[in-house]
Design an enzyme around this catalytic site. Structure first.
Site, PDB file in Angstrom:
ATOM      1  CD  GLU A 178      -2.807  -1.293   2.007  1.00 59.70           C
ATOM      2  OE1 GLU A 178      -3.957  -2.208   2.658  1.00 59.70           O
ATOM      3  OE2 GLU A 178      -2.615  -0.246   3.089  1.00 59.70           O
ATOM      4  CD  GLU A 188      -3.482  -5.766   3.932  1.00 60.09           C
ATOM      5  OE1 GLU A 188      -4.240  -5.070   4.462  1.00 60.09           O
ATOM      6  OE2 GLU A 188      -2.173  -5.558   4.390  1.00 60.09           O
TER       7      GLU A 188
END
Length: 460
Positions: free
Chosen positions: A165, A363
């Site tokens: 991320e 995720e």
């Protein structure tokens, strides 16, 4: 019965800083989180810092047994940069090497596919002291660190990720104040983003030069931007939101170049980063082999109806604003919308606009506060989490049936972990962590996950 293709991977993800603990032991130096907690502990929920966390550092042998008991066929964690390379001189910490090799070996002994991520928000403080990702010297240091990881651990690793991320540390360090150094500086944000992308491509180049045989990719949190309406202004707002929040890392990582419209906006704002033609060539020539996708919530956006002051500090809010859609389904503990169909939309976007590159969900999860109230007969009965997984897996299976090239599904997380400023406020794990005793107890969702993997699917 929802079934998945043969060989589909099931597992979870965590990170070094959020799970290992031992933050000041065995030669590890400070990361930005260690430093920030020392400087301002009141920013952290219940004053819980990163020193101990889940303490996998001292419990990994037993914890790997729990990976097996919860049905894992894949697991992702990261290497702590400041544990492996504790000083700016680049020297390797032998105690870190021993820990990671033993930890990873135990995972491999269980025939679990192991993915390792190189950077998960945990910048060594000695590099933040020189500007972190706003300084090109950090790119060089990162490539050196990555090469050492490849040399030391490639025999135990099934696939590498360069960053988790990356847009988060861009936004949180230099736009929102949620990560150290908590500045609001759009020029630094843009420079940070560019050097992060350059670092990712440079690490991929280094791995190729070393004749690495494993796949190497990047993990991006893809949050589709849905317009408030079909009004032209709202549609344009969603387009620009996609440029900033999705394409800014997805396009250079997969295609090797930035979207022209995004570059034009940045140039028009006089915020272009420092770069060279050689930098752009490295990004162009070193795209990813596969993609990790983190998904939690969508973005709802609308046009900005207000005049923007000529001398106002730049913010993407100039081009779009968040829209609080009435009646949206919420996780009230995290304050995030629950919208499983977005995972289908992400999959179709990757299929149609990014060459149907191989990818997996790296995720997806639901954080809930005060899970103790759901304990029955000694076990957390987290049916809400099971339903959350089922709904997302349903839409993922639909996308796979329509040709999406998704190879696995990883939840966040394995054992309840420490989560940046929120510490242990919200729990995400398949396995409960008792903060007082350190005891681990499998939740109902962990038992369900075992059956999911065993049956390669689930009943609706």
């Amino acid at each position: 019965m929802i079934k998945f293709p043969q060989g589909f991977l099931y597992g979870s993800a965590t990170s070094a800083a959020q799970s290992e603990g031992a933050a000041s032991l065995d030669g590890k130096s400070e990361s930005t989180w260690d430093f920030w907690y020392k400087e301002d502990p009141y920013k952290f929920h219940n004053l819980i810092g990163p020193e101990k966390t889940t303490d996998i550092y001292h419990n990994y042998e037993k914890d790997v047994e729990l990976l097996e008991k919860t049905g894992h066929s894949v697991f992702r964690t990261s290497i702590g940069w400041s544990r492996l390379i504790p000083d700016i001189d680049g020297g390797v910490n032998p105690k870190a090497v021993k820990f990671y090799r033993d930890y990873f070996s135990k995972i491999k002994e269980k025939n679990i596919t192991l993915y390792i991520n190189l950077f998960h928000f945990d910048m060594p403080m000695y590099l933040m002291d020189i500007g972190g990702w706003t300084n090109k010297e950090t790119v060089k240091a990162y490539v050196s660190y990555a090469k050492k990881c490849f040399e030391l651990f490639d025999d135990l690793v099934d696939g590498w990720f360069t960053f988790n991320e990356p847009i988060v540390h861009v936004q949180c360090q230099y736009m929102s104040g949620h990560h150290y150094p908590a500045e609001v500086n759009p020029q630094k944000a843009i420079q940070c983003a560019f050097y992060t992308q350059l670092a990712s491509a440079s690490a991929i180049k280094a791995y190729k030069v070393m004749d690495g045989k494993k796949k190497i990719g990047i993990i991006l949190n893809l949050t589709p931007s849905y317009p408030r309406s079909d009004n032209d202004g709202d549609l344009k707002a969603a387009e620009i939101s996609e440029l900033f929040n999705t394409a800014s890392f997805l396009d250079p990582s997969v295609k090797g170049y930035y979207p022209k419209e995004l570059v034009d906006i940045i140039a028009n704002e006089d915020l272009l980063p420092e770069y060279t033609d050689q930098d752009l060539q490295i990004i162009k020539e070193n795209t990813i082999d596969f993609l990790g996708v983190n998904y939690y919530q969508p973005l709802r956006v609308m046009e900005n109806p207000y005049l923007y002051k000529d001398d106002a500090m730049f913010s993407p809010g100039k081009y779009y604003m968040g829209y609080d859609m009435p009646g949206k389904r919420m996780n009230p503990y995290r304050g995030w919308e629950i919208y499983p169909k977005a995972l289908y939309d992400i999959a179709i976007n990757i299929r149609d606009n990014y060459g149907n590159i191989e990818w997996l969900v790296t995720e997806n999860g639901m954080g809930v506060e005060d899970e103790e109230r759901f304990r029955k007969d000694g076990q957390i009965q987290d049916d809400y989490r099971i339903e959350f997984f089922k709904e997302h897996l349903y839409w993922l299976s639909k996308a796979i049936e329509e040709g999406a090239n998704c190879k696995g599904y990883q939840v966040w997380t394995f054992i309840d972990c420490w989560s940046w400023l929120n510490a242990y406020k919200n729990r995400y794990g398949l396995v409960e962590l008792d903060l007082k005793t350190g005891e681990r107890r499998i939740k109902k969702s962990g038992e369900w996950f075992y059956e999911l993997r065993k049956n390669n699917g689930f009943e609706l």
